[in-house]
Motif scaffolding. Structure first.
Motif, PDB file in Angstrom:
ATOM      1  N   ALA A  96       0.829  -1.201   0.000  1.00 43.30           N
ATOM      2  CA  ALA A  96       0.000   0.000   0.000  1.00 43.30           C
ATOM      3  C   ALA A  96       0.864   1.253   0.000  1.00 43.30           C
ATOM      4  CB  ALA A  96      -0.924  -0.003   1.218  1.00 43.30           C
ATOM      5  N   SER A  97       2.068   1.143  -0.560  1.00 42.02           N
ATOM      6  CA  SER A  97       2.932   2.316  -0.614  1.00 42.02           C
ATOM      7  C   SER A  97       3.726   2.297  -1.913  1.00 42.02           C
ATOM      8  CB  SER A  97       3.899   2.327   0.571  1.00 42.02           C
ATOM      9  OG  SER A  97       5.015   1.511   0.288  1.00 42.02           O
ATOM     10  N   ASN A  98       4.587   3.311  -2.031  1.00 43.95           N
ATOM     11  CA  ASN A  98       5.407   3.425  -3.238  1.00 43.95           C
ATOM     12  C   ASN A  98       6.555   2.428  -3.286  1.00 43.95           C
ATOM     13  OD1 ASN A  98       6.485   4.759  -0.945  1.00 43.95           O
ATOM     14  ND2 ASN A  98       8.060   5.640  -2.261  1.00 43.95           N
ATOM     15  N   TRP A  99       6.743   1.629  -2.230  1.00 41.34           N
ATOM     16  CA  TRP A  99       7.962   0.824  -2.155  1.00 41.34           C
ATOM     17  C   TRP A  99       7.882  -0.521  -2.882  1.00 41.34           C
ATOM     18  CZ3 TRP A  99      11.968   3.434  -1.809  1.00 41.34           C
ATOM     19  CH2 TRP A  99      12.047   4.552  -0.975  1.00 41.34           C
TER      20      TRP A  99
ATOM     21  N   LEU B 242      -3.627  10.267   1.027  1.00 46.36           N
ATOM     22  CA  LEU B 242      -3.266   9.356  -0.056  1.00 46.36           C
ATOM     23  C   LEU B 242      -2.349  10.063  -1.055  1.00 46.36           C
ATOM     24  CD1 LEU B 242      -4.183   6.489  -0.888  1.00 46.36           C
ATOM     25  CD2 LEU B 242      -6.114   7.537  -2.063  1.00 46.36           C
ATOM     26  N   HIS B 243      -1.393   9.313  -1.590  1.00 48.38           N
ATOM     27  CA  HIS B 243      -0.518   9.788  -2.667  1.00 48.38           C
ATOM     28  C   HIS B 243       0.317  11.002  -2.304  1.00 48.38           C
ATOM     29  CE1 HIS B 243      -2.390   6.870  -5.141  1.00 48.38           C
ATOM     30  NE2 HIS B 243      -3.579   7.461  -5.151  1.00 48.38           N
TER      31      HIS B 243
ATOM     32  N   PHE C   4      14.213   8.855  10.965  1.00 50.65           N
ATOM     33  CA  PHE C   4      13.170   9.107   9.959  1.00 50.65           C
ATOM     34  C   PHE C   4      13.175   8.050   8.876  1.00 50.65           C
ATOM     35  CE2 PHE C   4      15.685  10.173   6.278  1.00 50.65           C
ATOM     36  CZ  PHE C   4      16.907  10.505   6.837  1.00 50.65           C
ATOM     37  N   PHE C   5      12.092   7.973   8.151  1.00 46.84           N
ATOM     38  CA  PHE C   5      12.049   7.305   6.843  1.00 46.84           C
ATOM     39  C   PHE C   5      10.927   7.968   6.078  1.00 46.84           C
ATOM     40  CE2 PHE C   5       8.909   4.877   9.242  1.00 46.84           C
ATOM     41  CZ  PHE C   5       7.911   4.622   8.307  1.00 46.84           C
ATOM     42  N   TRP C   6      10.799   7.606   4.824  1.00 45.05           N
ATOM     43  CA  TRP C   6       9.690   8.214   4.077  1.00 45.05           C
ATOM     44  C   TRP C   6       8.961   7.163   3.267  1.00 45.05           C
ATOM     45  CZ3 TRP C   6       8.879   8.699  -1.265  1.00 45.05           C
ATOM     46  CH2 TRP C   6       9.940   8.277  -2.079  1.00 45.05           C
ATOM     47  N   ALA C   7       7.686   7.452   2.987  1.00 47.99           N
ATOM     48  CA  ALA C   7       6.873   6.560   2.173  1.00 47.99           C
ATOM     49  C   ALA C   7       5.686   7.345   1.646  1.00 47.99           C
ATOM     50  CB  ALA C   7       6.374   5.378   2.993  1.00 47.99           C
ATOM     51  N   THR C   8       5.169   6.900   0.522  1.00 46.22           N
ATOM     52  CA  THR C   8       3.960   7.511  -0.019  1.00 46.22           C
ATOM     53  C   THR C   8       2.849   6.473   0.022  1.00 46.22           C
ATOM     54  OG1 THR C   8       5.368   8.704  -1.560  1.00 46.22           O
ATOM     55  CG2 THR C   8       2.997   8.738  -1.994  1.00 46.22           C
ATOM     56  N   PRO C   9       1.828   6.682   0.835  1.00 42.43           N
ATOM     57  CA  PRO C   9       0.725   5.715   0.860  1.00 42.43           C
ATOM     58  C   PRO C   9       0.017   5.746  -0.491  1.00 42.43           C
ATOM     59  CG  PRO C   9       0.632   7.195   2.752  1.00 42.43           C
ATOM     60  CD  PRO C   9       1.634   7.761   1.818  1.00 42.43           C
TER      61      PRO C   9
ATOM     62  N   VAL D 293      -4.867   5.355   9.132  1.00 42.17           N
ATOM     63  CA  VAL D 293      -5.970   5.423   8.175  1.00 42.17           C
ATOM     64  C   VAL D 293      -5.478   6.242   6.992  1.00 42.17           C
ATOM     65  CG1 VAL D 293      -8.315   6.232   7.774  1.00 42.17           C
ATOM     66  CG2 VAL D 293      -7.664   5.305  10.012  1.00 42.17           C
ATOM     67  N   VAL D 294      -5.425   5.626   5.831  1.00 43.38           N
ATOM     68  CA  VAL D 294      -5.013   6.349   4.629  1.00 43.38           C
ATOM     69  C   VAL D 294      -6.275   6.745   3.882  1.00 43.38           C
ATOM     70  CG1 VAL D 294      -3.783   6.192   2.444  1.00 43.38           C
ATOM     71  CG2 VAL D 294      -2.857   5.080   4.488  1.00 43.38           C
ATOM     72  N   GLU D 295      -6.398   8.048   3.592  1.00 41.68           N
ATOM     73  CA  GLU D 295      -7.645   8.521   2.981  1.00 41.68           C
ATOM     74  C   GLU D 295      -7.366   9.711   2.079  1.00 41.68           C
ATOM     75  OE1 GLU D 295      -9.777   9.313   6.544  1.00 41.68           O
ATOM     76  OE2 GLU D 295      -8.513  10.995   7.100  1.00 41.68           O
ATOM     77  N   GLU D 296      -8.401  10.118   1.350  1.00 47.13           N
ATOM     78  CA  GLU D 296      -8.288  11.269   0.460  1.00 47.13           C
ATOM     79  C   GLU D 296      -7.877  12.496   1.266  1.00 47.13           C
ATOM     80  OE1 GLU D 296      -8.336  11.454  -2.668  1.00 47.13           O
ATOM     81  OE2 GLU D 296      -8.994   9.394  -3.071  1.00 47.13           O
ATOM     82  N   GLU D 297      -7.177  13.401   0.588  1.00 47.68           N
ATOM     83  CA  GLU D 297      -6.647  14.545   1.309  1.00 47.68           C
ATOM     84  C   GLU D 297      -7.724  15.333   2.056  1.00 47.68           C
ATOM     85  OE1 GLU D 297      -3.737  16.826  -0.627  1.00 47.68           O
ATOM     86  OE2 GLU D 297      -3.332  17.905   1.250  1.00 47.68           O
TER      87      GLU D 297
END
Ligand code: HEM
Ligand SMILES: [Cu+2]
Ligand SMILES: [Cu+2]
Lengths: 591, 291
Positions: B29-32, B175-176, B210-215, B241-245
């Motif tokens: 569920a991420s960019n990875w 999201l994104h 730190f780390f980074w990710a894009t749901p 909870v990943v949801e619309e902005e």
């Protein structure tokens, strides 16, 4: 070609090695209890290590019971569980495997295989064992102090290890640190002996490049241990100070359950560097003796010279050296500077090359051999399978990126059990079946051996193979239970139960082995001299089992390498290292 | 024969298990995805090697099993073969390492546009902090921590005042949008991991990691602590909870800022001291202190 090792026409000039003064025990107590004979010390080390190893085994059953049947065994509390895994891990790695390989096999085999009468410092060698015994007793004592043993995980990471949220923070952790410090002191006494004996007490003709790989493995592993253990020792002392004297080596400012503690400025990551500077070489301290011994088992039982002996020696040395610059691959997600990842991933993957070469050479030793499927050979084969399996998963964890999702999951647990638990233990078993006849004059029972082998090999493989896939799914390690995790399907519980049942079966098969060890001592078939028709010196002693002083009146003289198997032109398919070239029986054909 | 068959079975069984195993990655569920790719690549390369070696052993065990009168070959070394094998292995290792390091470079390079927020870990719960309107997180120190200020924010730092505090184990993320997860522990080591995100990092007291990710997928996911942190380790959970902005913004709006929570706390404290005064001075005098 003056250095070609396997060429026995090239007799190396024989260095004179002076006879050493042997200590002769005067009473039963100095002969068998406070003994200075390396062979007796070896047995003492081995018996103690196996005894504490049995405790480690029982702990693994308790861990597995909790994981396989979480609701059923409710006498196991979370605190118990974390204490079990910590003590299990530490016991297995340090007090069983390190002690057994170096204190046990090292003591028994080094003097015999290099042609020495004993270790060079027998008195210190004796002290080494007794300090080890005290270390073991201190470790066990931690069950009897308030709070019980530490539950900090075998990695003992501060701040957690010495704070109240972790079981055993009262006394257990201190006893653990003291026990480790004692172990290291005892080991150093033994270790200096092994190294100096190999370097100084080899018999005439035993050049370094004629030594059996068993000795190379133990020798390099001991060097690693002598260099790596001090890091753990210092770390243990510093943590003891943090805990008792309030210093802040590893302790930053902390608010524990709402209360500001009296620490400031220390670094928890610093401890991790010290721990793994020891901890990674530790993997090879266990693996290198296994590499060496398995090479000899394969060669003897396949009746074939080890393939690429010189490459094998250099691989051991190179692996030993590299093992000091890969430690932070255990710390990719520890919060250390992330750029270290590039360096440590590279060094870690480089180590795969010499390691792979060893694997190829083992299998190529089988190729065109004349393979006797004896019990030691079976264990050696199983070692290759499990070691390759565990080694390749190391390429996942070492390759920094792939480690990110896998670190601290069950994948890691499966990986290190396969590569440093199962694989080296299979060698231990093979080696015991192989050298037991030398130690006791009797063979171990073959039927029990077959049973022990198949259950252990297939069982251990069935236990640890599927666990990798749980890690892939995201199942964390060091979890008392997995309730309410949405991505974990029910099938995981079924698998865990299966694994537990198999682990229990494997565990009980070890009791058969112990039984075999005990009864064969008196009831086993007499082995006679050199039952495996091996070339190395330990089988060429005046009496079996070898007596005090190992060799008879005169020390053996070595004329060739340890792998003169199936040499064309010779009558027998092996030529002992100490057989003078002009006495080698020929098969009549012109050579 | 039997041993050779067993070895073949082990090799084949391993491969069959690999493909039939119901236990596999939790859907991402991420960019990875690139991390999954490195793992898959490693499976292929190492899997081939594993099977080849075990089958070769099985062949040797069968073909060169002991026979009366047979003699093993005597070839101490074979330079050419050894160098070939070394070369091939090196090539394989480079093939694994190069993509690994390439992806790691992305992992350690946080995109400019990533929005920062903070995860705070303590035995055995999670809480979170988002920067307020100024877009900057205020400074913090363990010494500032009190019942009223559980995050230990610096009350004199103007950047702290509008920081949004979430004293709950549930956090929302848009999201994104690339997110930089700043990680802070106030007691021991912890590790923030959402298996569907594939990315994790330890929380270390005394420093901010730190780390980074894009749901990339909406949904509710479990947060697990992945570094042993004491007896409650396995209970240290949270949800993301990943949801619309827009939904995320609405949620964020409802959360208190540091300034608000301090005022509340101060009011609470005044209430308390008033209570005390009442006790000491009696009803009548307490009435006169009230403004
Ligand atoms: C029958 C044999 C064995 C079984 C069934 C077994 C099982 C386990 C289990 C279930 C865990 C806990 C995993 C977790 O939830 O974190 C564990 C941990 C561990 N085991 Fe074993 N084990 C066995 C033998 C060994 C051996 C021979 C070694 C020696 C290398 C070993 C070293 C460790 C270590 C280092 C840990 C980690 C402890 C920690 O997390 O602090 N085990 N074992
Ligand atoms: Cu390592
Ligand atoms: Cu935790």
């Amino acid at each position: 070609m003056a250095y070609v090792t396997h060429d026995d026409a090239q007799s190396v000039p024989l260095a004179e090695v002076g006879e050493m003064e042997l200590y002769h025990a005067k009473s039963w107590v100095t002969k068998y209890v406070f003994s200075q004979d390396a062979k007796v010390i070896a047995i003492q080390y081995s018996v103690t290590a196996i005894a504490i190893g049995m405790l480690g085994l029982v702990l693994s059953w308790l861990i597995r019971l909790q994981l396989g049947f979480p609701e059923v065994f409710d006498f196991i509390t979370p605190a118990d569980y974390y204490q079990f895994i910590t003590m299990h891990g530490m016991i297995m790695v340090i007090y069983l495997l390190t002690a057994l390989f170096l204190g046990g096999f090292g003591n028994y085999l080094i003097p015999l295989m290099v042609g020495a009468r004993d270790m060079v410092f027998p008195y210190v060698n004796m002290l080494s064992y007794w300090i080890y015994l005290v270390a073991v007793l201190v470790l066990v004592a931690s069950w009897f102090v308030p709070g019980g043993p530490t539950g900090a995980g075998w990695t003992l990471y501060p701040p957690q290890a010495i704070l109240s949220g972790t079981p055993g923070a009262e006394g257990g952790i201190l006893l653990m640190l003291i026990s480790l410090a004692l172990f290291i002191i005892g080991f150093t006494m033994g270790g200096l002996n092994y190294v100096v004996t190999v370097l100084q007490a080899r018999t005439r003709g035993m050049t370094l490049m004629r030594m059996p790989l068993t000795i190379w493995g133990i020798f390099v592993a001991t060097c690693l241990a002598l260099l790596a253990f001090p890091a753990l020792f210092v770390g243990a002392v510093m943590m003891t100070f943090d805990s008792l004297l309030g210093s802040s080596f590893f302790m930053p400012a902390i608010v524990e359950f709402g209360e500001l503690l009296d620490y400031e400025g220390g670094s928890p990551v610093f401890f991790q560097h010290m721990f793994w500077f020891f901890g990674h070489p530790e993997v090879y301290i266990v693996a290198l003796p296994a590499f060496g011994m398995v090479s000899d088992l394969l060669s003897v039982h396949a009746r074939k010279n080890i393939f690429g002996y010189r490459m094998m020696v250099w691989a051991i040395v190179v692996i030993g050296g590299l093992s000091f610059i890969v430690w932070a691959h255990h710390m990719y997600v520890s919060g250390m500077n992330p750029y270290f990842g590039f360096f440590f991933a590279t060094t870690t993957l480089i180590i795969a090359v010499p390691t792979a070469i060893k694997v190829y050479n083992w299998t190529l030793t089988l190729w065109q051999g004349n393979i006797h499927l004896t019990i030691p050979m079976l264990f050696a084969l199983a070692f290759i399978v499990t070691f390759v399996n565990g080694g390749i998963t190391g390429l996942f964890l070492g390759n920094v990126t792939a480690d990110v999702p896998l670190s601290d999951t069950m994948f890691v647990v499966a990986h290190f059990h396969m590569v440093m638990g199962v694989a080296p233990l299979l060698v231990v078993f093979g080696a015991i079946y192989h050298w037991y006849p030398l130690m006791t004059g009797r063979m171990l029972d073959e039927t029990m051996g077959q049973f022990h082998f198949w259950v252990t090999f297939l069982g251990a493989y069935a236990v640890f193979l599927p666990i990798h896939y749980l890690g892939l799914l995201g199942v964390p390690r060091r979890y008392f239970e997995l309730t309410d995790i949405s991505f974990i399907p029910d099938s995981v519980q079924t698998l865990s139960a299966f694994v537990t049942v198999v682990a229990l079966i494997v565990g009980f098969a070890q009791l058969v082995f112990i039984y075999n060890l005990i009864v064969s001592r008196t009831k086993g078939e007499p082995a006679g001299r050199n039952p495996w028709r091996a070339t190395t010196l330990e089988w060429q002693t005046a009496e079996v089992p070898p007596g005090h002083g190992n060799f008879g009146e005169t020390l053996p003289v070595v004329y060739r390498w340890a792998y003169a198997f199936s040499v064309p032109g010779a009558r027998d398919d092996f030529i002992p290292q100490n057989l003078p070239p002009d006495q080698v029986p020929t098969d009549g054909s012109v050579s | 024969m039997f041993v050779a068959i067993m070895l073949v079975l082990v090799a084949v069984g391993t491969v069959v298990f690999h493909f039939l195993s119901p236990w596999w990655w939790t859907p991402i569920a991420s960019n990875w995805g690139s991390i999954d790719d490195t793992v898959t690549l490693t499976f292929w390369i190492t899997g081939v090697v594993f099977v080849a070696i075990v089958l070769f052993m099985a062949y040797c065990v069968f073909r060169y099993r002991y026979r009366e009168g047979r003699r093993a070959d005597y070839t101490p070394e074979n330079k050419k073969l050894e160098w070939w094998l070394t070369g091939l292995t090196t090539a394989g290792v480079v093939g694994l390492l190069a993509p690994g390091l390439f992806v790691w470079n992305q992992y350690v390079t946080v995109p400019e546009e990533a929005h920062e927020f903070e995860v705070v870990g303590q035995q055995w719960q999670w809480s979170y902090r988002f920067p307020g309107a100024d877009g900057v997180l205020g400074t913090s120190a363990p010494q500032n921590i009190s019942d009223d200020n559980p995050f230990g924010l610096n009350p004199d730092d103007p950047n702290s005042q509008d920081d949004i505090l979430i004293e709950d184990d549930e956090v929302h993320l848009p999201l994104h949008k690339p997110a930089k997860f700043l990680l802070r522990s106030i007691d021991v080591l912890h590790d923030f991991y959402v298996p569907q995100f594939r990315a994790k990092m330890d929380l270390v007291p005394g420093m901010v990691t730190f780390f980074w990710a894009t749901p990339t997928r909406a949904g509710t996911f479990d947060i697990l602590c992945f570094e042993l942190c004491g007896v409650g380790h396995h209970t240290m959970r949270g949800t993301v909870v990943v949801e619309e902005e827009s939904a995320y913004r609405a949620w964020l709006q409802e959360q208190p800022t540091f300034a608000q929570s301090m005022t509340e706390a101060r009011n609470g404290a005044e209430d308390d001291s008033r209570e005390n005064l009442k006790l000491v001075l009696g009803e009548a005098e307490a009435g006169s202190t009230a403004r």
